[in-house]
Design an enzyme around this catalytic site. Structure first.
Site, PDB file in Angstrom:
ATOM      1  N   SER A  62      28.889  -1.125  -7.649  1.00  0.00           N
ATOM      2  CA  SER A  62      28.667  -2.453  -8.215  1.00  0.00           C
ATOM      3  C   SER A  62      28.560  -3.467  -7.094  1.00  0.00           C
ATOM      4  O   SER A  62      28.694  -3.140  -5.913  1.00  0.00           O
ATOM      5  CB  SER A  62      29.814  -2.828  -9.147  1.00  0.00           C
ATOM      6  OG  SER A  62      30.961  -3.132  -8.382  1.00  0.00           O
ATOM      7  N   LYS A  63      28.332  -4.701  -7.491  1.00  0.00           N
ATOM      8  CA  LYS A  63      28.164  -5.817  -6.561  1.00  0.00           C
ATOM      9  C   LYS A  63      29.238  -5.865  -5.477  1.00  0.00           C
ATOM     10  O   LYS A  63      28.965  -6.199  -4.335  1.00  0.00           O
ATOM     11  CB  LYS A  63      28.208  -7.138  -7.339  1.00  0.00           C
ATOM     12  CG  LYS A  63      26.839  -7.644  -7.709  1.00  0.00           C
ATOM     13  CD  LYS A  63      26.353  -8.683  -6.705  1.00  0.00           C
ATOM     14  CE  LYS A  63      24.866  -8.754  -6.586  1.00  0.00           C
ATOM     15  NZ  LYS A  63      24.248  -8.074  -5.476  1.00  0.00           N
ATOM     16  N   ARG A  64      30.475  -5.528  -5.897  1.00  0.00           N
ATOM     17  CA  ARG A  64      31.533  -5.705  -4.879  1.00  0.00           C
ATOM     18  C   ARG A  64      31.434  -4.686  -3.746  1.00  0.00           C
ATOM     19  O   ARG A  64      32.108  -4.802  -2.737  1.00  0.00           O
ATOM     20  CB  ARG A  64      32.922  -5.714  -5.518  1.00  0.00           C
ATOM     21  CG  ARG A  64      33.342  -4.394  -6.009  1.00  0.00           C
ATOM     22  CD  ARG A  64      34.472  -4.481  -6.962  1.00  0.00           C
ATOM     23  NE  ARG A  64      34.104  -3.514  -7.994  1.00  0.00           N
ATOM     24  CZ  ARG A  64      34.702  -2.382  -8.215  1.00  0.00           C
ATOM     25  NH1 ARG A  64      35.763  -2.106  -7.607  1.00  0.00           N
ATOM     26  NH2 ARG A  64      34.277  -1.526  -9.106  1.00  0.00           N
ATOM     27  N   HIS A  65      30.552  -3.686  -3.907  1.00  0.00           N
ATOM     28  CA  HIS A  65      30.323  -2.765  -2.791  1.00  0.00           C
ATOM     29  C   HIS A  65      29.243  -3.276  -1.845  1.00  0.00           C
ATOM     30  O   HIS A  65      28.867  -2.604  -0.893  1.00  0.00           O
ATOM     31  CB  HIS A  65      29.907  -1.386  -3.317  1.00  0.00           C
ATOM     32  CG  HIS A  65      30.983  -0.710  -4.103  1.00  0.00           C
ATOM     33  ND1 HIS A  65      30.900  -0.498  -5.459  1.00  0.00           N
ATOM     34  CD2 HIS A  65      32.192  -0.238  -3.730  1.00  0.00           C
ATOM     35  CE1 HIS A  65      31.998   0.097  -5.873  1.00  0.00           C
ATOM     36  NE2 HIS A  65      32.806   0.263  -4.842  1.00  0.00           N
ATOM     37  N   GLY A  66      28.698  -4.459  -2.130  1.00  0.00           N
ATOM     38  CA  GLY A  66      27.640  -5.001  -1.259  1.00  0.00           C
ATOM     39  C   GLY A  66      26.320  -5.034  -1.995  1.00  0.00           C
ATOM     40  O   GLY A  66      26.293  -5.163  -3.215  1.00  0.00           O
TER      41      GLY A  66
END
Ligand code: GLU
Length: 483
Positions: free
Chosen positions: A257-261
């Site tokens: 998801s987004k929090r992985h970049g």
């Protein structure tokens, strides 16, 4: 073989979607099949034309050319169009089958809910309890009761009448045999109160009418498949073959998801990745061939992709590996091609190349060291503008007491070299070091930092040659002032 990618245009093309598109594309190419692109915009609130355009663009960039379907510009291709679900809805394609199922008592109008909020809440409650919406009673309303509801101004949704007993099963290309108990399956909504179809309904109608033979999609759809299988049965249609490819996890084991970049293909493009490397890397997310091959020549995956190589266990997205792979692809490209691909990044970095060395020469000099296209301006910018001094380098290298003497001496030395070429600069520099009783490194390091601002870079004497005599001397004196 007819396969499709059916994105919902509610955002950019993400890693997971791109991987699904790629697997379908490869499956079609491997089997001389047809790859279709269908736009599933039944989510009226979240779908946008801009998202569809962005998805088209990313697919084109990756080289996932489709044979039939919606097109970014010009008319659609293929005989089974329209390929955009809202256009199909306007033609009454879905309504017709809903009416047929209602007439056959395989679907029913449900009046319990007419506010969207209620509908979603109720759906969620039922899913949580694993219970069936049919318990609301609307399944058994008489025509009079229905008329009464409509008189009250209630707008019904159309629900599928799920069989209450038995199991729904299919042989999945990736996961093997899959089975669900029917009494846990919901009487899912086929048409919303607006008359618009839901994903599950429109998807089945279209997959059938477009004669799709294989449905390869993300495993987040496994729970939709029994509902769809039941719809095929109710309509008397043959089911396509289903395959659900593994989910993609971030390095922490959580769903990517987004929090992985960066997650969208467009972001990877902007960050300097090559389409060829992305293509190759995505193919290895949940798939491998028997030799565990990593790098594939152009066209090779199209020959080698076998669905049996899809693994059911989750794939892990590893940015380090992607960067490594991109570097491998950079090395396979000619310097001319790198220059072409890197041009937008150079422009974005604001480098003025009208003065200074020929870019192609510099690319040849640093070819082995590029991992990303953004490395081209990053590694070469100081040839075209004043160096930005890396503080750490300055402190580590310039702090040494002998540095002023070296910078001054080398500056004088360089003004006297006749032909300012690496093959003359190198022996002269070495001789100067020896004569003044310095080790080579003692001299080379401060000269490098003075000229480029950093401790690593191209081979030193070529670098000096390309920077040129007057600029070299200018930078050496500037550095001398600094120390
Ligand atoms: N529109 C669906 C999605 O984007 C497609 C799912 C499917 O392939 O059936 O997830």
């Amino acid at each position: 073989m007819r396969v499709r990618f059916a994105p919902s245009p509610t955002g950019h093309l993400h890693i997971g979607g791109a991987r699904t598109a790629l697997f379908n594309y490869l499956l079609a190419r491997r089997n001389n099949g047809t790859f279709i692109l269908r736009i599933e915009d039944t989510d009226e609130e979240r779908s946008t034309k801009e998202s569809a355009q962005s998805i088209f663009e990313s697919m084109k960039w990756l080289g996932l050319n489709w044979d039939e379907g919606a097109m970014p510009e010009g008319p659609e291709k293929g005989k089974d169009g329209p390929y955009v679900q809202s256009d199909r809805e306007a033609l009454g394609i879905y309504r017709k089958y809903a009416d047929q199922l209602i007439a056959e008592k395989k679907a029913y109008k449900c009046y319990c809910v007419h506010e969207k909020y209620d509908e979603e809440r109720k759906q969620a409650e039922h899913e949580k309890q694993g219970s069936r919406v049919s318990k609301c009673g609307c399944r058994n309303l008489t025509p009079e009761q229905q008329a009464e509801m409509e008189k009250q101004g209630r707008k019904p949704v159309v629900r599928f009448a799920m069989p209450e007993e038995g199991r729904t099963e299919w042989d999945d290309l990736v996961r093997g045999h899959v089975s669900f108990e029917n009494n846990l399956l919901a009487d899912f909504v086929m048409l919303k109160a607006s008359g618009y179809p839901t994903y599950n309904f429109a998807c089945v109608i279209d997959d059938h009418l477009m004669s799709l033979t294989h449905i390869l999609r993300g495993d987040d759809h496994v729970s939709n498949t029994p509902l769809q299988v039941q719809l095929y049965k109710a309509l008397g249609w043959e089911c396509p073959i289903f395959g659900h490819i593994s989910m993609i996890l971030g390095p922490d084991g959580k769903r990517l998801s987004k929090r992985h970049g960066a997650t969208s293909i467009g972001e990877y493009r902007k960050n300097g990745f090559l389409p060829e490397a992305m293509f190759n890397y995505l193919a290895l997310l949940g798939w491998s061939n028997s030799e565990s091959q990593q790098i594939f020549r152009p066209g090779e995956l199209e020959q080698k992709f076998e669905v049996s190589g899809c693994q059911p266990s989750p794939a892990v997205f590893d940015t380090e590996k992607l960067i490594w792979m991109n570097g491998e692809y950079m090395r396979m490209l000619s310097p001319e091609k790198i220059m072409e691909y890197a041009m937008p990044f150079i422009k974005e970095a604001g480098l003025d190349m009208s003065k200074g060395p020929a870019l192609l020469d510099l690319i040849k000099l640093e070819h082995e060291k590029f991992h990303l296209l953004t490395d081209v301006p990053k590694r070469l910018d100081f040839f075209y503008k004043d160096p930005v001094y890396d503080q750490e380098a300055v402190e580590k290298v310039f702090r040494k007491p002998e540095v002023p003497e070296i910078l001054k001496g080398i500056s004088e030395l360089y003004s006297g070299i006749e032909m300012f070429k690496a093959e003359n600069i190198e022996p002269a520099t070495r001789a100067w070091a020896k004569e003044h009783k310095f080790k080579n490194g003692q001299v080379f390091h401060p000269v490098r930092v003075a000229l480029s601002g950093r401790t690593d870079g191209p081979t030193l004497f070529k670098m000096i040659e390309y920077i040129g005599r007057s600029e070299t001397i200018k930078r050496l004196s500037k550095a001398l002032e600094m120390v």
